[in-house]
Design a protein around this motif. Structure first.
Motif, PDB file in Angstrom:
ATOM      1  N   ILE A   9      95.904 -48.235  40.481  1.00 33.78           N
ATOM      2  CA  ILE A   9      94.492 -48.598  40.565  1.00 33.78           C
ATOM      3  C   ILE A   9      94.150 -49.261  39.238  1.00 33.78           C
ATOM      4  O   ILE A   9      94.169 -48.616  38.189  1.00 33.78           O
ATOM      5  CB  ILE A   9      93.600 -47.375  40.821  1.00 33.78           C
ATOM      6  CG1 ILE A   9      93.926 -46.760  42.186  1.00 33.78           C
ATOM      7  CG2 ILE A   9      92.128 -47.745  40.754  1.00 33.78           C
ATOM      8  CD1 ILE A   9      93.153 -45.483  42.497  1.00 33.78           C
ATOM      9  N   ASN A  10      93.844 -50.553  39.274  1.00 31.78           N
ATOM     10  CA  ASN A  10      93.701 -51.321  38.044  1.00 31.78           C
ATOM     11  C   ASN A  10      92.603 -52.367  38.189  1.00 31.78           C
ATOM     12  O   ASN A  10      91.862 -52.385  39.178  1.00 31.78           O
ATOM     13  CB  ASN A  10      95.048 -51.968  37.697  1.00 31.78           C
ATOM     14  CG  ASN A  10      95.614 -52.760  38.875  1.00 31.78           C
ATOM     15  OD1 ASN A  10      94.890 -53.515  39.530  1.00 31.78           O
ATOM     16  ND2 ASN A  10      96.899 -52.563  39.172  1.00 31.78           N
ATOM     17  N   ALA A  11      92.510 -53.242  37.208  1.00 27.32           N
ATOM     18  CA  ALA A  11      91.459 -54.262  37.225  1.00 27.32           C
ATOM     19  C   ALA A  11      91.590 -55.186  38.436  1.00 27.32           C
ATOM     20  O   ALA A  11      90.586 -55.642  39.000  1.00 27.32           O
ATOM     21  CB  ALA A  11      91.499 -55.067  35.924  1.00 27.32           C
ATOM     22  N   GLN A  35      81.347 -54.580  37.203  1.00 27.93           N
ATOM     23  CA  GLN A  35      80.995 -54.044  35.891  1.00 27.93           C
ATOM     24  C   GLN A  35      81.071 -52.512  35.885  1.00 27.93           C
ATOM     25  O   GLN A  35      81.622 -51.913  34.964  1.00 27.93           O
ATOM     26  CB  GLN A  35      79.592 -54.502  35.504  1.00 27.93           C
ATOM     27  CG  GLN A  35      79.165 -54.030  34.113  1.00 27.93           C
ATOM     28  CD  GLN A  35      77.798 -54.562  33.729  1.00 27.93           C
ATOM     29  OE1 GLN A  35      77.033 -55.030  34.578  1.00 27.93           O
ATOM     30  NE2 GLN A  35      77.467 -54.503  32.445  1.00 27.93           N
ATOM     31  N   HIS A  36      80.531 -51.904  36.935  1.00 29.51           N
ATOM     32  CA  HIS A  36      80.527 -50.436  37.030  1.00 29.51           C
ATOM     33  C   HIS A  36      81.944 -49.893  37.206  1.00 29.51           C
ATOM     34  O   HIS A  36      82.342 -48.925  36.555  1.00 29.51           O
ATOM     35  CB  HIS A  36      79.643 -50.008  38.206  1.00 29.51           C
ATOM     36  CG  HIS A  36      79.309 -48.554  38.215  1.00 29.51           C
ATOM     37  ND1 HIS A  36      78.086 -48.073  38.603  1.00 29.51           N
ATOM     38  CD2 HIS A  36      80.044 -47.456  37.898  1.00 29.51           C
ATOM     39  CE1 HIS A  36      78.090 -46.755  38.514  1.00 29.51           C
ATOM     40  NE2 HIS A  36      79.262 -46.359  38.101  1.00 29.51           N
ATOM     41  N   ALA A  37      82.718 -50.525  38.073  1.00 29.36           N
ATOM     42  CA  ALA A  37      84.046 -50.006  38.407  1.00 29.36           C
ATOM     43  C   ALA A  37      85.061 -50.218  37.300  1.00 29.36           C
ATOM     44  O   ALA A  37      85.962 -49.382  37.109  1.00 29.36           O
ATOM     45  CB  ALA A  37      84.544 -50.652  39.697  1.00 29.36           C
ATOM     46  N   ALA A  38      84.952 -51.323  36.565  1.00 33.96           N
ATOM     47  CA  ALA A  38      85.989 -51.687  35.590  1.00 33.96           C
ATOM     48  C   ALA A  38      85.739 -51.127  34.196  1.00 33.96           C
ATOM     49  O   ALA A  38      86.672 -51.070  33.390  1.00 33.96           O
ATOM     50  CB  ALA A  38      86.117 -53.205  35.516  1.00 33.96           C
ATOM     51  N   THR A  39      84.533 -50.696  33.897  1.00 36.90           N
ATOM     52  CA  THR A  39      84.218 -50.236  32.541  1.00 36.90           C
ATOM     53  C   THR A  39      85.035 -48.998  32.176  1.00 36.90           C
ATOM     54  O   THR A  39      84.946 -47.958  32.832  1.00 36.90           O
ATOM     55  CB  THR A  39      82.722 -49.909  32.415  1.00 36.90           C
ATOM     56  OG1 THR A  39      81.951 -51.095  32.694  1.00 36.90           O
ATOM     57  CG2 THR A  39      82.400 -49.399  31.014  1.00 36.90           C
ATOM     58  N   GLY A  40      85.865 -49.124  31.138  1.00 30.09           N
ATOM     59  CA  GLY A  40      86.660 -47.997  30.665  1.00 30.09           C
ATOM     60  C   GLY A  40      87.764 -47.555  31.618  1.00 30.09           C
ATOM     61  O   GLY A  40      88.316 -46.467  31.459  1.00 30.09           O
ATOM     62  N   PHE A  46      94.602 -41.156  36.991  1.00 29.86           N
ATOM     63  CA  PHE A  46      94.671 -41.773  38.321  1.00 29.86           C
ATOM     64  C   PHE A  46      93.495 -41.388  39.228  1.00 29.86           C
ATOM     65  O   PHE A  46      92.771 -42.244  39.733  1.00 29.86           O
ATOM     66  CB  PHE A  46      96.001 -41.372  38.958  1.00 29.86           C
ATOM     67  CG  PHE A  46      96.345 -42.170  40.186  1.00 29.86           C
ATOM     68  CD1 PHE A  46      96.092 -43.518  40.256  1.00 29.86           C
ATOM     69  CD2 PHE A  46      96.948 -41.560  41.268  1.00 29.86           C
ATOM     70  CE1 PHE A  46      96.423 -44.270  41.373  1.00 29.86           C
ATOM     71  CE2 PHE A  46      97.290 -42.285  42.389  1.00 29.86           C
ATOM     72  CZ  PHE A  46      97.025 -43.641  42.443  1.00 29.86           C
ATOM     73  N   LYS A  47      93.283 -40.091  39.418  1.00 29.31           N
ATOM     74  CA  LYS A  47      92.203 -39.678  40.315  1.00 29.31           C
ATOM     75  C   LYS A  47      90.854 -40.118  39.785  1.00 29.31           C
ATOM     76  O   LYS A  47      89.981 -40.546  40.558  1.00 29.31           O
ATOM     77  CB  LYS A  47      92.231 -38.165  40.511  1.00 29.31           C
ATOM     78  CG  LYS A  47      91.171 -37.676  41.494  1.00 29.31           C
ATOM     79  CD  LYS A  47      91.280 -36.185  41.752  1.00 29.31           C
ATOM     80  CE  LYS A  47      90.223 -35.735  42.757  1.00 29.31           C
ATOM     81  NZ  LYS A  47      90.320 -34.269  43.041  1.00 29.31           N
ATOM     82  N   ALA A  48      90.667 -40.044  38.468  1.00 28.86           N
ATOM     83  CA  ALA A  48      89.398 -40.462  37.878  1.00 28.86           C
ATOM     84  C   ALA A  48      89.125 -41.936  38.135  1.00 28.86           C
ATOM     85  O   ALA A  48      87.968 -42.349  38.293  1.00 28.86           O
ATOM     86  CB  ALA A  48      89.394 -40.168  36.381  1.00 28.86           C
ATOM     87  N   ARG A  49      90.170 -42.752  38.186  1.00 25.43           N
ATOM     88  CA  ARG A  49      89.982 -44.175  38.492  1.00 25.43           C
ATOM     89  C   ARG A  49      89.435 -44.355  39.912  1.00 25.43           C
ATOM     90  O   ARG A  49      88.509 -45.128  40.149  1.00 25.43           O
ATOM     91  CB  ARG A  49      91.307 -44.923  38.332  1.00 25.43           C
ATOM     92  CG  ARG A  49      91.811 -44.978  36.905  1.00 25.43           C
ATOM     93  CD  ARG A  49      93.064 -45.830  36.775  1.00 25.43           C
ATOM     94  NE  ARG A  49      93.586 -45.806  35.413  1.00 25.43           N
ATOM     95  CZ  ARG A  49      94.332 -46.761  34.884  1.00 25.43           C
ATOM     96  NH1 ARG A  49      94.668 -47.815  35.612  1.00 25.43           N
ATOM     97  NH2 ARG A  49      94.763 -46.668  33.640  1.00 25.43           N
ATOM     98  N   ALA A  50      90.039 -43.618  40.864  1.00 27.37           N
ATOM     99  CA  ALA A  50      89.550 -43.718  42.243  1.00 27.37           C
ATOM    100  C   ALA A  50      88.109 -43.250  42.347  1.00 27.37           C
ATOM    101  O   ALA A  50      87.286 -43.859  43.059  1.00 27.37           O
ATOM    102  CB  ALA A  50      90.450 -42.896  43.168  1.00 27.37           C
ATOM    103  N   MET A  51      87.762 -42.179  41.631  1.00 27.13           N
ATOM    104  CA  MET A  51      86.400 -41.664  41.688  1.00 27.13           C
ATOM    105  C   MET A  51      85.409 -42.634  41.043  1.00 27.13           C
ATOM    106  O   MET A  51      84.266 -42.748  41.485  1.00 27.13           O
ATOM    107  CB  MET A  51      86.322 -40.294  41.013  1.00 27.13           C
ATOM    108  CG  MET A  51      87.159 -39.207  41.687  1.00 27.13           C
ATOM    109  SD  MET A  51      86.792 -38.957  43.458  1.00 27.13           S
ATOM    110  CE  MET A  51      88.170 -39.855  44.235  1.00 27.13           C
ATOM    111  N   GLN A  52      85.837 -43.341  39.985  1.00 25.76           N
ATOM    112  CA  GLN A  52      84.944 -44.320  39.369  1.00 25.76           C
ATOM    113  C   GLN A  52      84.667 -45.476  40.324  1.00 25.76           C
ATOM    114  O   GLN A  52      83.534 -45.972  40.406  1.00 25.76           O
ATOM    115  CB  GLN A  52      85.527 -44.848  38.058  1.00 25.76           C
ATOM    116  CG  GLN A  52      84.647 -45.902  37.386  1.00 25.76           C
ATOM    117  CD  GLN A  52      84.924 -46.060  35.924  1.00 25.76           C
ATOM    118  OE1 GLN A  52      84.799 -45.108  35.158  1.00 25.76           O
ATOM    119  NE2 GLN A  52      85.302 -47.267  35.508  1.00 25.76           N
TER     120      GLN A  52
END
Length: 384
Positions: A9-11, A35-40, A46-52
């Motif tokens: 899960i990436n940019a 902007q919301h999804a890619a910030t930081g 891994f799971k935190a990326r999906a949740m963001q």
């Protein structure tokens, strides 16, 4: 390895999601989503990326759930293809994350999470959306809150889905209702009583797809952790006259109970008789370093008068951070030993750390388990 996994899960995932959601929903705020999804994102696991990504979807998809679900469904690519055995092609590799037609792959985790968050008051519509999503990756995490909160509404749908043309959907019936799915919400009601799911597993255990059957086996193995006698009885009932595919499923479902030496399960497989003979093991070295491997050499000689079916596993007593040890059982060999026969068996065991297991230095013991009983042991020193 862990970094490579989380980077599935990436940019690019964010950009593709933004593109396809905007393509089918022109009013979708693509720029705000990105902007919301890619910030930081790079700093997250891994799971935190999906949740963001799911947070970003909540912030940008329409408040009307039915309309949001329609946009999600129309943004999807075709279903993930299956091979001749019914196994998904490229599902976990990151390949086919999206194509010109739409979204599939790991981004679906976030899309399904959005459905779980926003669709709880519209169960039939939400389930329709999960039906579509699971065919492009999996909705096994997202369906669990629905089962927990609305079992009377969800189980009739699952009963229909056992006959669905899509193996992805049929697998979801089993995988989504597992009591103890790794990474997923624990379904405590099913931990206490798995009865609601058993008719579903009965209907799916002879499924044409190996993908579905493996899920049924894992589901039964989950149940075995809390209700070993029920799974032993299931194996005993369904093993008679079973096809090779069903036998493989039941063997996989029995794996934890066999490793534990569970008497009723061993009996169901004709393994209740302890090994009649001698077992001698030696290790290739008295010490090894973390990251290396160590060889196991096992010599068996049968003294019984009848052929002996044997399931041989080995337990490595791993040193923990506090200096105590805990056994981890690994699969070894499955064979039949004739009266008076001798056999030599060899195996290399990896001492490399993995994402779920840290290797600590200290004295480790390896036990050979034959038909659930410890028959030989040896020790080695693990160094840094």
């Amino acid at each position: 390895m862990a970094d490579a996994f989380k980077n599935l899960i990436n940019a690019r995932t964010v950009a593709l999601a933004a593109h396809h959601l905007h393509r089918v929903g022109p009013d979708f705020d693509r720029r705000r989503f990105e902007q919301h999804a890619a910030t930081g994102l790079d700093a997250l696991e891994f799971k935190a990326r999906a949740m963001q990504l799911a947070d970003a979807l909540e912030a940008t998809l329409p408040p009307d759930f039915s309309r949001a679900a329609q946009i999600i469904e129309h943004s999807l690519a075709g279903p993930t293809p299956l091979d001749a055995q019914g196994e998904p092609v490229g599902l976990a590799s990151g390949d086919g994350e999206a194509d010109d037609d739409g979204l599939r792959g790991w981004v679906v985790w976030a899309l399904a999470e959005f459905v779980a968050r926003r669709g709880m008051d519209e169960v039939p519509r939400a389930m329709d959306c999960l039906h579509a999503l699971t065919q492009r990756f999996s909705a096994e995490f997202a369906i669990r809150p629905f089962i927990q909160q609305h079992p009377d509404r969800v189980y009739p749908i699952l009963r229909r889905w056992v006959d669905d043309p899509s193996a992805h959907v049929r697998r979801l019936v089993s995988e989504g209702s597992r009591p103890r799915l790794p990474w997923g919400l624990r379904l405590q009601a099913l931990v206490a009583d798995p009865s609601p799911s058993l008719p579903l597993l009965r209907a799916l255990q002879d499924d044409d797809s190996a993908y579905v059957r493996r899920s049924v086996a894992n589901h039964l193995n989950d149940i075995a952790k809390d209700h070993p006698e029920r799974v032993a009885a299931w194996v005993s009932e369904h093993l008679a006259g079973a096809s090779p595919a069903r036998q493989a499923l039941l063997r996989h479902a029995s794996r934890s109970l066999i490793k534990q030496g569970h008497a009723a399960t061993l009996s169901a497989w004709g393994l209740a008789q302890g090994f009649e003979g001698t077992a001698r093991m030696r290790l290739s070295a008295r010490s090894a370093a973390v990251g290396e491997d160590i060889g196991l050499h096992l010599e068996l000689t049968a003294t019984g008068r009848q052929p002996q079916p044997l399931v041989i596993d080995y337990a490595v007593h791993l040193v923990r951070a506090n200096g105590s040890t805990r056994p981890k059982v690994f699969k070894g060999w499955k064979l039949e030993l004739a009266p008076g026969e001798s056999k030599a068996l060899d195996r290399r065991h990896s001492l490399r750390p993995v994402t779920t297991r840290t290797m600590y230095p200290g004295r480790h013991r390896i036990d050979i388990q034959i038909n659930g009983q410890t028959c030989a042991s040896a020790e080695f020193m693990l160094t840094e």
